[in-house]
Scaffold this motif. Sequence first.
Motif, PDB file in Angstrom:
ATOM      1  N   SER A 115     -93.828  17.116 -36.278  1.00 50.12           N
ATOM      2  CA  SER A 115     -93.605  18.129 -37.119  1.00 50.12           C
ATOM      3  C   SER A 115     -91.715  18.027 -37.293  1.00 50.12           C
ATOM      4  CB  SER A 115     -94.538  19.189 -37.543  1.00 50.12           C
ATOM      5  OG  SER A 115     -94.663  20.134 -38.721  1.00 50.12           O
ATOM      6  N   GLY A 116     -90.988  19.217 -35.755  1.00 47.58           N
ATOM      7  CA  GLY A 116     -90.030  19.293 -36.149  1.00 47.58           C
ATOM      8  C   GLY A 116     -88.945  18.062 -36.739  1.00 47.58           C
ATOM      9  N   HIS A 117     -89.617  17.345 -36.117  1.00 44.48           N
ATOM     10  CA  HIS A 117     -88.621  15.462 -36.221  1.00 44.48           C
ATOM     11  C   HIS A 117     -88.645  15.176 -37.916  1.00 44.48           C
ATOM     12  CE1 HIS A 117     -88.559  14.780 -31.816  1.00 44.48           C
ATOM     13  NE2 HIS A 117     -87.676  14.863 -32.036  1.00 44.48           N
ATOM     14  N   SER A 118     -89.596  15.556 -38.277  1.00 39.25           N
ATOM     15  CA  SER A 118     -89.618  14.825 -40.063  1.00 39.25           C
ATOM     16  C   SER A 118     -88.828  16.580 -40.950  1.00 39.25           C
ATOM     17  CB  SER A 118     -91.392  15.501 -40.338  1.00 39.25           C
ATOM     18  OG  SER A 118     -92.079  14.470 -39.358  1.00 39.25           O
ATOM     19  N   GLN A 119     -89.191  17.517 -39.941  1.00 39.58           N
ATOM     20  CA  GLN A 119     -88.224  18.142 -41.302  1.00 39.58           C
ATOM     21  C   GLN A 119     -86.759  18.866 -40.760  1.00 39.58           C
ATOM     22  OE1 GLN A 119     -89.416  22.170 -39.773  1.00 39.58           O
ATOM     23  NE2 GLN A 119     -92.136  22.162 -40.829  1.00 39.58           N
ATOM     24  N   ASN A 139     -85.432  15.038 -40.386  1.00 40.84           N
ATOM     25  CA  ASN A 139     -85.167  14.764 -41.125  1.00 40.84           C
ATOM     26  C   ASN A 139     -84.943  14.607 -42.607  1.00 40.84           C
ATOM     27  OD1 ASN A 139     -84.714  12.952 -39.147  1.00 40.84           O
ATOM     28  ND2 ASN A 139     -86.703  12.001 -39.350  1.00 40.84           N
ATOM     29  N   LEU A 140     -85.840  15.069 -43.159  1.00 44.09           N
ATOM     30  CA  LEU A 140     -86.389  16.010 -44.562  1.00 44.09           C
ATOM     31  C   LEU A 140     -84.538  17.042 -44.744  1.00 44.09           C
ATOM     32  CD1 LEU A 140     -87.621  15.758 -47.306  1.00 44.09           C
ATOM     33  CD2 LEU A 140     -88.591  18.030 -45.934  1.00 44.09           C
ATOM     34  N   VAL A 141     -84.757  17.206 -43.703  1.00 41.71           N
ATOM     35  CA  VAL A 141     -83.100  18.593 -44.318  1.00 41.71           C
ATOM     36  C   VAL A 141     -82.210  17.347 -44.463  1.00 41.71           C
ATOM     37  CG1 VAL A 141     -81.504  19.843 -42.965  1.00 41.71           C
ATOM     38  CG2 VAL A 141     -84.030  20.596 -43.182  1.00 41.71           C
TER      39      VAL A 141
END
Length: 213
Positions: free
Chosen positions: A187-191, A193-195
């Motif tokens: 979830s942290g990696h996805s966030q 990447n989104l940022v």
Amino acid sequence: MSSDFEGYEQDFAVLTAEITSKIARVPRLPPDEKKQMVANVEKQLEEARELLEQMDLEVREIPPQSRGMYSNRMRSYKQEMGKLETDFKRSRIAYSDEVRNELLGDAGNSSENQRAHLLDNTERLERSSRRLEAGYQIAVETEQIGQEMLENLSHDREKIQRARDRLRDADANLGKSSRILTGMLRSGHSQINLVMKISYFLQVWENRPCKGK
């Protein structure tokens, strides 16, 4: 426990000393007194046997690690008891022969060899009986020690099983925690990447060429 055993020991010592003294006096007593003395010794021998039984019960209640010394003392007392019974039988046979000789005169002397043979057989039987009794006592002690060892092993097995259950539970909890951490990392990696994508889009947007200029 030990105080009861020692009390029985003292009673046994006093009683056997009296029996020994009376057995030695039997051949020298007049016929009437001999008969009474023989009956008295028989009664005291029975009391001594009962004391030995009480002492044996006390020894069986003693923990195995402390029982050896008392078992050795018991074997000594049983040997002493066997000797007293043998001496009493000899005295009683001599007394019976003396009475018969008084009634039969010289004819009673013909039983001398038979009496010696009987005494010899009696002693052999008593020795065999003592060996069997000693073997039985050893077997009983061995059985008790084996039972205690089995109980200890059963207790240890239960401890090991409980430890395995705790390890299994801990392993399950660790697996659950690992899955939660993995999910959090994803979830942290996805966030992140989104940022990063948003930041890149904003930078591109700011640097785009303006048509009015």
